[in-house]
Write an enzyme that holds these catalytic residues in place. Structure first.
Site, PDB file in Angstrom:
ATOM      1  N   HIS A 152       6.210  -6.559  15.422  1.00 27.21           N
ATOM      2  CA  HIS A 152       5.766  -7.762  16.119  1.00 27.21           C
ATOM      3  C   HIS A 152       4.647  -8.391  15.308  1.00 27.21           C
ATOM      4  O   HIS A 152       3.608  -7.755  15.070  1.00 27.21           O
ATOM      5  CB  HIS A 152       5.281  -7.442  17.534  1.00 27.21           C
ATOM      6  CG  HIS A 152       4.897  -8.657  18.311  1.00 27.21           C
ATOM      7  ND1 HIS A 152       5.807  -9.368  19.079  1.00 27.21           N
ATOM      8  CD2 HIS A 152       3.702  -9.319  18.428  1.00 27.21           C
ATOM      9  CE1 HIS A 152       5.190 -10.396  19.639  1.00 27.21           C
ATOM     10  NE2 HIS A 152       3.919 -10.388  19.256  1.00 27.21           N
ATOM     11  N   CYS A 153       4.853  -9.630  14.873  1.00 27.37           N
ATOM     12  CA  CYS A 153       3.899 -10.298  13.992  1.00 27.37           C
ATOM     13  C   CYS A 153       3.050 -11.294  14.790  1.00 27.37           C
ATOM     14  O   CYS A 153       3.591 -12.267  15.333  1.00 27.37           O
ATOM     15  CB  CYS A 153       4.630 -11.024  12.861  1.00 27.37           C
ATOM     16  SG  CYS A 153       3.521 -11.860  11.704  1.00 27.37           S
ATOM     17  N   PRO A 154       1.739 -11.080  14.880  1.00 27.79           N
ATOM     18  CA  PRO A 154       0.892 -12.024  15.623  1.00 27.79           C
ATOM     19  C   PRO A 154       0.784 -13.381  14.947  1.00 27.79           C
ATOM     20  O   PRO A 154       0.508 -14.385  15.603  1.00 27.79           O
ATOM     21  CB  PRO A 154      -0.473 -11.318  15.670  1.00 27.79           C
ATOM     22  CG  PRO A 154      -0.460 -10.391  14.499  1.00 27.79           C
ATOM     23  CD  PRO A 154       0.963  -9.953  14.338  1.00 27.79           C
TER      24      PRO A 154
END
Length: 374
Positions: A152-154
């Protein structure tokens, strides 16, 4: 319920802060490069035109791939991986793990699954109430199971997985090109302005306000481009290595578990085929943020060397002498994987559900034949 709902909305709103920050930096870099550098600083028209053409090419591809990475919805398991209503009710009522696993083994007997938990059990998500396909994981930030989840990439406020992994790789590539191009073309003027600022006295600096504004933007633009370039280069290099190995970030830290045990190279098909798994067969689309990845995200070809004895026996039994030399080098096709998976899970279900003596005798006969041939 109301405070929880409000808290969740606040979390979703705050999650967009990194994306907004990147968008603001990109907008400022566009203004600083096009106006402050090309229009106000560079006097040679030919140099202006060349710089602006290549800048806008890299800018468009960077924004396009970034947009696709952010707004492509993560792929989820299909309905066939959900438990039937009756089995689901039985699973929820059961308190013993053994009984729950029996229900899962029965439901998974017809599904194309190869991976297990560390204990050898069926991978099941209690949150989403779905049997996890191979390489699928639950994302706590998105609160869903994502096919071939990488991380999951912020910075994109999205899960990077099967549906947008190619876009993410291109986003890293074009952002690196964008920063490299800015740093390379600004370097000459950065050195010029930096030298002038040190030579001029403090009383002579504010005479030309427009010049001072351009100097500030050019100097700061180089620092920002160089900083992002260094950070993106390391991340981009790491993901290129993952693509060449056909691994996700999760699999790089925790190897997938098959029936024969954990194997970090279980999905590796060779460098070229690993590249094609992400970018597709048609090379003309590789550099475009258009979905061309192979497969459906539910099933993945695995190496034949990792197939267990039952799978190898089923496939190679008709002509063992001819097929045995190819076992260590020939990867399975997707159709073969699905076929072997069905037979594999049928055998698994028989083992866990105490099948008839006749079937167990057949499995013993197959095992003996393999040992004698080896």
């Amino acid at each position: 319920m109301a405070p929880t709902h409000v808290l969740r909305c606040c979390q979703r709103g705050l999650a967009w802060i990194p994306v907004i920050f990147i968008a603001l930096v990109v907008c400022w870099s566009y203004y600083a490069y096009v106006l402050e550098l090309c229009v106000y600083t560079i006097t040679n028209i030919g140099e202006q035109v060349i710089y602006l053409i290549f800048f806008h090419l890299s800018f468009v591809m960077f924004v396009w791939s970034y947009w696709k990475t952010i707004f492509t919805k993560p792929a989820n398991p299909s309905k066939e991986f959900c438990l039937p209503k009756a089995e689901k009710e039985r699973y929820e009522k059961e308190e013993r793990l053994e009984s729950q696993q029996e229900i899962l083994w029965r439901a998974a007997s017809t599904l194309p699954l190869y991976t297990r938990t560390g204990a050898g059990a069926i991978r099941y998500c209690d949150r989403c109430q779905v049997i996890k396909p191979d390489r699928c994981h639950h994302c706590s930030a998105c609160d869903m199971c994502v096919l071939k989840m990488d991380h999951h990439c912020p910075w994109v406020n999205n899960c990077v997985g099967f549906s947008n992994y190619k876009f993410f790789i291109l986003f890293l590539a074009y952002s690196l090109v964008y920063c490299l191009f800015i740093a390379a073309t600004v370097l000459k003027y950065f050195i010029k302005f930096w030298t002038l600022c040190h030579r001029k006295s403090a009383e002579n600096c504010p005479k030309n306000e427009v010049n001072n504004s351009a100097k500030f933007h050019v100097l700061f633009l180089f620092f920002v481009a160089a900083m992002f370039c260094i950070s993106i280069l390391s991340l981009f290099s790491y993901h290129l290595w993952l693509v060449g190995k056909n691994r996700s970030t999760i699999e790089a830290f925790r190897a997938p578990v098959f029936r024969t045990g954990s194997d970090k190279n279980g999905f590796s098909l060779g460098f070229r085929k690993n590249i094609a798994q992400v970018f597709g067969d048609q090379k003309k689309y590789w550099l475009l943020p258009i979905f061309t990845s192979q497969g459906d995200g539910l099933t993945f070809p695995t190496r034949l060397v990792n197939a267990d004895a039952e799978q190898a026996t089923v496939t190679l039994h008709p002509d063992t002498n001819k097929c045995m030399p190819d076992v260590s080098v020939s990867p399975l096709s997707e159709s073969q994987n699905r076929l072997l998976s069905n037979e594999q899970h049928a055998n698994n279900a028989e083992d866990h559900l105490a099948a008839s003596p006749l079937k167990s005798a057949e499995s013993e006969t197959i095992t003996i034949s393999v040992e004698s041939e080896s």
